[in-house]
Design a protein around this motif. Structure first.
Motif, short mmCIF file in Angstrom:
data_model
loop_
_atom_site.label_atom_id
_atom_site.label_comp_id
_atom_site.label_asym_id
_atom_site.label_seq_id
_atom_site.Cartn_x
_atom_site.Cartn_y
_atom_site.Cartn_z
N ALA A 178 0.83 -1.21 0.00
CA ALA A 178 0.00 0.00 0.00
C ALA A 178 0.87 1.26 0.00
N PHE A 179 1.89 1.29 0.87
CA PHE A 179 2.75 2.48 0.91
C PHE A 179 3.62 2.60 -0.33
N SER A 180 4.03 1.46 -0.88
CA SER A 180 4.81 1.51 -2.13
C SER A 180 3.95 2.13 -3.23
N THR A 181 2.66 1.81 -3.25
CA THR A 181 1.76 2.36 -4.28
C THR A 181 1.58 3.86 -4.09
N VAL A 182 1.42 4.28 -2.83
CA VAL A 182 1.27 5.72 -2.55
C VAL A 182 2.51 6.48 -3.02
N LEU A 183 3.68 5.94 -2.68
CA LEU A 183 4.91 6.64 -3.07
C LEU A 183 5.14 6.57 -4.58
N LEU A 184 4.65 5.50 -5.19
CA LEU A 184 4.76 5.40 -6.66
C LEU A 184 3.97 6.53 -7.32
N CYS A 185 2.85 6.91 -6.73
CA CYS A 185 2.05 8.04 -7.27
C CYS A 185 2.90 9.31 -7.26
N GLY A 186 3.59 9.53 -6.15
CA GLY A 186 4.47 10.70 -6.05
C GLY A 186 5.58 10.63 -7.09
N TYR A 187 6.11 9.44 -7.26
CA TYR A 187 7.20 9.23 -8.23
C TYR A 187 6.70 9.50 -9.65
N ASP A 188 5.50 9.01 -9.95
CA ASP A 188 4.92 9.24 -11.28
C ASP A 188 4.65 10.72 -11.51
N TYR A 189 4.19 11.40 -10.46
CA TYR A 189 3.95 12.84 -10.60
C TYR A 189 5.27 13.56 -10.90
N LEU A 190 6.32 13.21 -10.17
CA LEU A 190 7.60 13.88 -10.36
C LEU A 190 8.24 13.55 -11.71
N LYS A 191 7.92 12.38 -12.23
CA LYS A 191 8.45 12.05 -13.57
C LYS A 191 7.78 12.92 -14.63
N PHE A 192 6.53 13.31 -14.34
CA PHE A 192 5.81 14.20 -15.26
C PHE A 192 6.23 15.65 -15.03
N ASN A 193 6.58 15.97 -13.80
CA ASN A 193 6.99 17.34 -13.42
C ASN A 193 8.37 17.27 -12.76
N PRO A 194 9.41 16.99 -13.55
CA PRO A 194 10.71 16.71 -12.94
C PRO A 194 11.34 17.86 -12.17
N GLU A 195 10.86 19.07 -12.38
CA GLU A 195 11.45 20.21 -11.66
C GLU A 195 10.70 20.49 -10.36
N ALA A 196 9.58 19.83 -10.17
CA ALA A 196 8.74 20.10 -8.99
C ALA A 196 9.24 19.33 -7.76
N PHE A 197 8.66 19.62 -6.62
CA PHE A 197 8.88 18.78 -5.45
C PHE A 197 7.54 18.57 -4.78
N ILE A 198 7.43 17.47 -4.07
CA ILE A 198 6.18 17.23 -3.36
C ILE A 198 6.46 17.13 -1.86
N GLY A 199 5.45 17.44 -1.10
CA GLY A 199 5.58 17.36 0.34
C GLY A 199 4.60 16.36 0.91
N MET A 200 5.02 15.67 1.96
CA MET A 200 4.12 14.76 2.67
C MET A 200 4.09 15.18 4.12
N ASP A 201 2.87 15.36 4.62
CA ASP A 201 2.68 15.88 5.96
C ASP A 201 2.15 14.76 6.84
N GLY A 202 2.88 14.41 7.89
CA GLY A 202 2.34 13.44 8.83
C GLY A 202 1.17 14.09 9.54
N SER A 203 -0.03 13.54 9.36
CA SER A 203 -1.21 14.24 9.86
C SER A 203 -1.28 14.30 11.38
N ASP A 204 -0.49 13.48 12.06
CA ASP A 204 -0.32 13.62 13.51
C ASP A 204 1.07 13.09 13.87
N PHE A 205 1.45 13.19 15.14
CA PHE A 205 2.81 12.78 15.53
C PHE A 205 3.08 11.32 15.20
#
Lengths: 70, 182
Positions: free
Chosen positions: B79-106
Motif C-alpha cells: 500500500a505504501f509503495s503504491t502511494v509513493l509510486l504516485c508521487g514518483y509518477d507525478y515527479l516524472k511528469f513534473n521533474p522540476e517540482a517537489f512534493i511534500g508529505m505531511d504526517g497528519s499527527d505525531f
C-alpha cells in the motif's frame, strides 16, 4: 542546468495499463482533506500574518537571549 | 511494522488523471474487502514555500480524503509503495517540482520517518529527501491567542537531509517530508 524530460502521458498510461487493462481516466476533483489542513489555513492572509508575526517575535527573543549570554 | 518500499510490488491503479495529480487503487484490508485509496497531489501554499505540491492519501468520503482513517491494510508495504509510486509518477511528469508529505499527527509523522529511514538506500535511488521541522504543529488545535510553547526551530522552515541513523530525541522528529526527483 539541463531541463529534465517530462514523461509523456502515453508512456505513463501504457505502463499503468499493463498492470490493469481496465484502468480509467478520471478527472473528478477531490475537495480538501477531511481535516483542516495547514495548507488550507495558510491560504488565509490573517493566518499567514499571524505566523510571520510569531516568527519575528521568536527571532527577536532568540537575538536578545544570545546577547544576554554574551 | 516493517514497511518495505518496492515500486515493482504495488497495487495496480484503478483510475489516473493525465496530469498525474490523482490516483486510486484498491488495497485489501484485514476486516474484509478492499478499500479504495485515493492519492492526490494538490497545490498548497505556505509563506515559506509559497506554492508547493502536497501529497495526501486515504479513503475518499463524500469527495474528501480522510487522511485520519485507520485502515488495516493486509499488505502495508504494498500500500505504501503504491502511494509513493504516485508521487514518483507525478515527479516524472513534473521533474522540476517537489512534493511534500505531511504526517497528519505525531504518530504518522514518526511512522513516515521510520519508513524513510528503513528504506533509505532504495528511496535515495529515486528521490532526494528532506525532512522539515515545521510550524505546521502550531496550527493543529491551537487557538491563535494561545500561548506558544514551542521550539523556535519549528517556526522556521529548515530542511535537513534525512540520514539512516537512529532518532536521537523527540526534537529531531520531522513532521514534513519533501521529495525531489533524483
Amino acid at each position: 542546468m539541463e531541463k529534465r524530460r517530462s514523461e509523456p502521458f502515453e508512456e505513463f498510461f501504457n505502463r499503468v495499463k499493463k498492470a490493469n487493462p481496465n484502468v480509467r481516466i478520471d478527472n473528478t476533483p477531490v475537495k480538501s482533506n477531511k481535516r483542516d489542513s495547514f495548507a488550507e489555513n495558510m491560504k488565509s492572509q490573517e493566518q499567514a500574518d499571524f505566523f510571520m508575526k510569531m516568527l519575528k517575535m521568536l527571532q527577536q527573543e532568540q537575538k536578545e537571549k544570545e546577547q544576554k549570554e554574551k | 511494522m516493517h514497511v518495505v518500499i518496492n515500486f515493482e510490488d504495488t497495487y495496480p491503479f484503478e483510475t489516473v488523471t493525465p496530469d498525474r495529480t490523482k490516483f486510486t487503487f484498491n488495497s485489501p484490508v484485514l476486516n474484509g474487502g478492499p478499500v479504495t485509496i485515493t492519492v492526490t497531489i494538490k497545490s498548497a501554499f505556505s509563506p515559506f514555500f509559497m506554492e508547493f505540491m502536497n501529497l495526501a492519501f486515504g479513503p475518499e468520503i463524500e469527495g474528501q480524503i480522510d487522511d485520519f482513517a485507520a485502515i488495516r491494510h493486509v499488505n502495508l508495504s504494498k500500500a505504501f509503495s503504491t502511494v509513493l509510486l504516485c508521487g514518483y509518477d507525478y515527479l516524472k511528469f513534473n521533474p522540476e517540482a517537489f512534493i511534500g508529505m505531511d504526517g497528519s499527527d505525531f504518530r504518522r509523522a514518526y511512522f513516515y520517518f521510520r519508513i524513510i529511514q528503513r528504506n533509505y538506500e532504495y528511496l535515495h535511488q529515486h528521490f532526494r529527501i528532506y525532512g522539515a521541522k515545521f510550524y505546521v504543529r502550531l496550527v493543529r488545535g491551537q487557538d491563535k491567542n494561545d500561548y506558544l510553547k514551542i521550539d523556535p526551530e519549528e517556526l522556521i522552515y529548515l530542511p535537513y537531509q534525512i540520514e539512516n541513523s537512529p532518532l536521537i530525541d523527540h526534537k529531531s522528529l520531522y513532521n514534513y517530508f519533501i521529495l525531489y526527483l533524483k
